[in-house]
Design an enzyme around this catalytic site. Structure first.
Site, mmCIF file in Angstrom:
data_model
loop_
_atom_site.group_PDB
_atom_site.id
_atom_site.type_symbol
_atom_site.label_atom_id
_atom_site.label_comp_id
_atom_site.label_asym_id
_atom_site.label_seq_id
_atom_site.Cartn_x
_atom_site.Cartn_y
_atom_site.Cartn_z
ATOM 1 N N ALA A 119 0.667 -1.272 -0.078
ATOM 2 C CA ALA A 119 0.097 -0.021 -0.063
ATOM 3 C C ALA A 119 0.744 1.173 0.054
ATOM 4 O O ALA A 119 0.127 2.467 -0.571
ATOM 5 C CB ALA A 119 -1.104 -0.046 1.108
ATOM 6 N N PRO A 121 2.945 4.508 -0.689
ATOM 7 C CA PRO A 121 3.151 5.422 0.242
ATOM 8 C C PRO A 121 1.597 5.889 0.384
ATOM 9 O O PRO A 121 0.944 6.872 1.540
ATOM 10 C CB PRO A 121 3.603 6.629 -0.116
ATOM 11 C CG PRO A 121 3.497 6.626 -1.722
ATOM 12 C CD PRO A 121 3.420 4.998 -2.058
ATOM 13 N N ARG A 147 8.354 2.991 5.119
ATOM 14 C CA ARG A 147 7.046 3.545 4.347
ATOM 15 C C ARG A 147 5.748 3.104 4.796
ATOM 16 O O ARG A 147 4.863 3.972 4.593
ATOM 17 C CB ARG A 147 7.228 2.308 2.988
ATOM 18 C CG ARG A 147 8.522 2.914 2.073
ATOM 19 C CD ARG A 147 8.810 1.650 1.152
ATOM 20 N NE ARG A 147 7.605 1.630 0.334
ATOM 21 C CZ ARG A 147 7.216 2.252 -0.676
ATOM 22 N NH1 ARG A 147 7.629 3.399 -1.229
ATOM 23 N NH2 ARG A 147 6.092 1.963 -1.452
ATOM 24 N N CYS A 240 4.499 -0.708 -12.128
ATOM 25 C CA CYS A 240 4.995 0.202 -13.117
ATOM 26 C C CYS A 240 6.147 0.048 -13.932
ATOM 27 O O CYS A 240 7.202 0.633 -13.700
ATOM 28 C CB CYS A 240 5.427 1.625 -11.930
ATOM 29 S SG CYS A 240 6.704 1.154 -10.645
#
Length: 406
Positions: A119, A121, A147, A240
């Protein structure tokens, strides 16, 4: 094999990465993609906090797949904007806002139990909060402690109370009761190819070996948490990166080895088979896929006893100081907080920044003594203890602005 464009060479994009992109027949105009990655000009966007009644201004340029998303013409210094600290918006890559569109395409009408397995940031978690039906429960998990602390802060600012944060590798979530989630989202650790123009570290760390190790880890994570999804529930998988091993190949494994059913995505202009390519859309590289678990069974009761919960809700609402019960900053940030219950004073921008810098303040003479809520543009900002000659700043130290004020 096509030759690499000069921009890609100048930007020191990894040679083997460039070769792979140029040889990938599924990417429209691969040279254009390399030029975009080498440009160093990422888009800047924010997503407004729907839970706090915020909406995108009508005159702004919207993100096509997210009604709450707004493109900015330049990147301001968000640190010095009190509205950012009030949790009225989240700074997020436009591509990542696609999660909202995917959740909304499910046409959910009843509250659900939602797991965000990776999850931090918090961008996708807050996007999910705004897209899910009211009163849904969210468990946001993060493997890294630092984080996870950032995740807690961002969720606290967003203000949605029906959320918990757990700490630990996503694979250890397998200890939770089976079939206890309606939706699982996993924005899994990846090789980061889509971030190459935004983050130089993504270029420095890239290697074919990294792609392979990430693909293995990603499958391991999904395989571990798959039993937590109820039959008929949905898995939203994202990375990503552009690497097929981490994207389509893994999704194919989820379907063949775990039994997942791949579903069509909602219409999102400029995307190609779940890929957000930065030369075709205004945003960074992203891949997203929607899957369903076969069957149709009610969700089983959830228990978090075997999860390492580090924050339940947005945090404690009050703390004891001697015999006094002091409201916390988390209470002021809640989306359901009613400022009318406390003495309050609305402050201007310089005073708001001084508060966020954790300076002592001098408030107007008619300000009530004692615990007082500061508001900025009529929205809660935080608490002070007004003594008359000065007001003691009650902003938690870890939330203060460290930079010198303008």
């Amino acid at each position: 094999m096509e030759t690499a464009p000069a921009t890609a060479v100048a930007a020191n994009l990894p040679e083997k990465f460039v070769e792979r992109i140029l040889g990938d027949g599924n990417i429209p105009n691969p040279k254009g993609l390399l030029d975009a990655l080498a440009s160093g000009s990422p888009s800047v966007a924010i997503r407004h906090n729907k839970t706090k009644g915020c909406s995108r201004p009508s005159e702004c340029r919207p993100v096509p797949w997210c009604p709450e998303g707004e493109y900015l013409t330049e990147r301001p210094n968000f640190t010095f904007d009190p509205e950012f600290h009030q949790g009225l918006y989240y700074v997020q890559d436009p591509s990542s806002m696609a999660l909202s569109a995917v959740i909304k395409s499910l046409n959910l009408s009843e509250p659900v139990c939602y797991l965000d397995a990776c999850a931090a940031p918090g961008g996708k978690t807050t996007a999910a909060i705004d897209a899910l039906p009211p009163d849904s429960f969210i468990l946001a998990n993060e493997a890294d402690a630092a984080r996870a602390n950032v995740l807690c802060q961002n969720l606290m600012k967003w203000g949605y109370p029906n959320v918990a944060v757990s700490l630990g590798p996503a694979q250890k979530l397998a200890k939770l009761p089976a079939e206890s989630f309606d939706i699982i989202a996993a924005d899994v650790p990846c090789s980061g190819e889509g971030m190459m123009r935004k983050d130089p570290k993504a270029i420095e760390q890239w290697s074919p070996a990294l792609v392979e190790s990430c693909a293995r880890l990603q499958f391991e994570i999904i395989e571990a948490i798959w039993p937590l999804l109820r039959p008929g529930g949905f898995l939203i998988y994202s990375t990503c990166t552009f690497a097929r091993q981490e994207d389509e190949d893994n999704v194919n494994r989820f379907c063949t080895e775990l039994g997942a059913e791949l579903l069509p995505l909602p219409e999102m202009p400029g995307t190609v088979n779940g890929h957000f390519y930065p030369h075709l859309i205004e945003g960074e590289g992203l891949y997203i896929a929607l899957m369903r678990k076969p069957g149709n069974s009610p969700r089983k009761p959830i228990s978090l006893k075997k999860a390492h919960i580090i924050q339940n809700g947005v945090g404690e609402e009050f703390e004891l100081k001697g015999r006094n019960k002091i409201p916390t900053h988390a209470l002021a940030m809640r989306c359901d907080f009613d400022p009318a219950e406390y003495p309050a004073v609305d402050i201007d921008l310089p005073t708001a920044l001084s508060f966020l810098h954790r300076d002592s303040l001098t408030l107007p003479a008619d300000t009530p003594r004692g615990i007082t809520l500061l508001t900025y543009k009529s929205r809660p900002l935080g608490w002070v203890n007004n003594l008359g000659s000065r007001a003691n700043n009650l902003l938690p130290k870890h939330l203060r602005i460290l930079s010198q004020l303008p």
